[in-house]
Structures are given as structure tokens and as C-alpha cells.
Design a protein around this motif. Sequence first.
Motif, PDB file in Angstrom:
ATOM      1  N   TYR A  24      49.122  46.487 -39.403  1.00  0.00           N
ATOM      2  CA  TYR A  24      50.466  46.600 -39.551  1.00  0.00           C
ATOM      3  C   TYR A  24      51.058  48.410 -39.070  1.00  0.00           C
ATOM      4  N   GLY A  25      50.512  49.175 -39.364  1.00  0.00           N
ATOM      5  CA  GLY A  25      50.854  50.303 -37.968  1.00  0.00           C
ATOM      6  C   GLY A  25      51.764  50.014 -37.511  1.00  0.00           C
ATOM      7  N   ARG A  26      51.244  49.556 -36.189  1.00  0.00           N
ATOM      8  CA  ARG A  26      50.658  49.263 -34.918  1.00  0.00           C
ATOM      9  C   ARG A  26      51.615  48.803 -34.687  1.00  0.00           C
ATOM     10  N   LEU A  27      52.837  46.863 -35.288  1.00  0.00           N
ATOM     11  CA  LEU A  27      53.848  47.016 -35.582  1.00  0.00           C
ATOM     12  C   LEU A  27      55.052  47.587 -35.909  1.00  0.00           C
ATOM     13  N   HIS A  28      54.310  48.717 -36.975  1.00  0.00           N
ATOM     14  CA  HIS A  28      55.434  48.899 -37.521  1.00  0.00           C
ATOM     15  C   HIS A  28      56.007  49.794 -36.347  1.00  0.00           C
ATOM     16  N   ALA A  29      55.018  50.408 -35.851  1.00  0.00           N
ATOM     17  CA  ALA A  29      55.288  51.556 -34.568  1.00  0.00           C
ATOM     18  C   ALA A  29      56.371  50.727 -33.140  1.00  0.00           C
ATOM     19  N   TRP A  30      55.559  50.095 -32.927  1.00  0.00           N
ATOM     20  CA  TRP A  30      56.244  48.992 -32.618  1.00  0.00           C
ATOM     21  C   TRP A  30      57.762  48.897 -32.958  1.00  0.00           C
ATOM     22  N   GLN A  31      58.480  48.465 -34.041  1.00  0.00           N
ATOM     23  CA  GLN A  31      59.624  48.229 -34.224  1.00  0.00           C
ATOM     24  C   GLN A  31      60.494  49.399 -34.608  1.00  0.00           C
ATOM     25  N   GLN A  32      59.891  51.111 -34.531  1.00  0.00           N
ATOM     26  CA  GLN A  32      60.747  51.756 -35.220  1.00  0.00           C
ATOM     27  C   GLN A  32      61.318  52.119 -33.447  1.00  0.00           C
ATOM     28  N   ALA A  33      59.814  52.171 -32.156  1.00  0.00           N
ATOM     29  CA  ALA A  33      60.418  52.593 -31.285  1.00  0.00           C
ATOM     30  C   ALA A  33      61.608  51.024 -29.963  1.00  0.00           C
ATOM     31  N   ASP A  42      68.121  52.400 -24.361  1.00  0.00           N
ATOM     32  CA  ASP A  42      66.865  52.200 -23.285  1.00  0.00           C
ATOM     33  C   ASP A  42      66.641  50.306 -23.346  1.00  0.00           C
ATOM     34  N   GLN A  43      65.711  50.759 -22.230  1.00  0.00           N
ATOM     35  CA  GLN A  43      65.045  49.430 -22.501  1.00  0.00           C
ATOM     36  C   GLN A  43      63.999  49.417 -23.406  1.00  0.00           C
ATOM     37  N   LEU A  44      64.246  47.996 -24.232  1.00  0.00           N
ATOM     38  CA  LEU A  44      63.185  47.909 -25.103  1.00  0.00           C
ATOM     39  C   LEU A  44      61.979  47.563 -24.781  1.00  0.00           C
ATOM     40  N   PRO A  45      61.189  48.070 -25.537  1.00  0.00           N
ATOM     41  CA  PRO A  45      59.494  48.089 -25.644  1.00  0.00           C
ATOM     42  C   PRO A  45      58.928  46.572 -25.694  1.00  0.00           C
ATOM     43  N   ARG A  46      57.698  46.466 -25.042  1.00  0.00           N
ATOM     44  CA  ARG A  46      57.061  45.475 -25.493  1.00  0.00           C
ATOM     45  C   ARG A  46      56.208  45.505 -26.342  1.00  0.00           C
ATOM     46  N   VAL A  47      55.287  44.417 -26.997  1.00  0.00           N
ATOM     47  CA  VAL A  47      55.438  44.522 -28.460  1.00  0.00           C
ATOM     48  C   VAL A  47      53.048  44.737 -27.731  1.00  0.00           C
TER      49      VAL A  47
END
Length: 138
Positions: A24-33, A42-47
Motif C-alpha cells: 500500500y505504501g508503494r502504491l500510495h507513493a505512485w499515486q502521489q507522484a 509532466d508525463q505520468l509515472p508508470r506503476v
Amino acid sequence: MLRWAEAAAYGAGGGLIVEAVVTYGRLHAWQQARHEARMADDQLPRVGKFVDPPADSLAAFFRVMLGAAAGWLLHAEITGVYAAVTVGASAPALLAQLGRATTATDALRGEPRGEEPSGFPAQVEPPGLDPVRGEATP
């Protein structure tokens, strides 16, 4: 007291809960990015920059197995489901501490061999002994 199979199963469940929180922490960091990238156009980061399925799956497998092993090893000491889940959730640290203990009494007290409470090796020399030869100094 739980039977060994129950303690191992609940311990594995504790390891799985911890791994779910890590994921969940990793997915939350992805969501915030992604939110930050949207705001900056900017270009959206990939999961894939935040989650590595092969490595994360292997780490999750071993965390679950460590939780099961800790539950199995300590089944005689575990008196309830919550305790077994807690043992499984803390299995990596708990088993590392048990591995460093010199005696069963030290393990139960939580006193690791040759280490200070900070986790660093103890720097203790016997008083009055020459550290090179082990002979008494005058």
C-alpha cells in the motif's frame, strides 16, 4: 495456547498483513507522484517505477514464511490469535534477535549476544588485560 498449525497459520497471516501495508505504501507513493505530475503537466509515472512484481512477490513470500516459522517456533508461548498475528508481523526482527541470543534466557529477556541495545557491537575490553596478548598489565 495455540496448536502449532494454528500459530503458524496466524503467524503467516501477520506477515501477509505487513506485506500488504508495505505494498500500500508503494502504491500510495505512485499515486502521489501521479498527482504531482498532473499538477506540473509532466508525463505520468508508470506503476513499474514503484512496484517490482518479481522482487516484491519474492519478498512477500519470504515474509509470510518467516511469519509462519515464528508462529511455529513460538507456538507454546502464544496464547491467542492476536499474539500469533503479532509474532508473524514482527517475525524478521524477532527471529534475528533470537538468532543473536546466546542462551534461551537471553532470548526471553531480549539481550542479544555482544550487542548494545542500539544494535551496534559492544566495545568492551576486560579491565587490566593487555588486548594483544591477553596478559595482565602491571
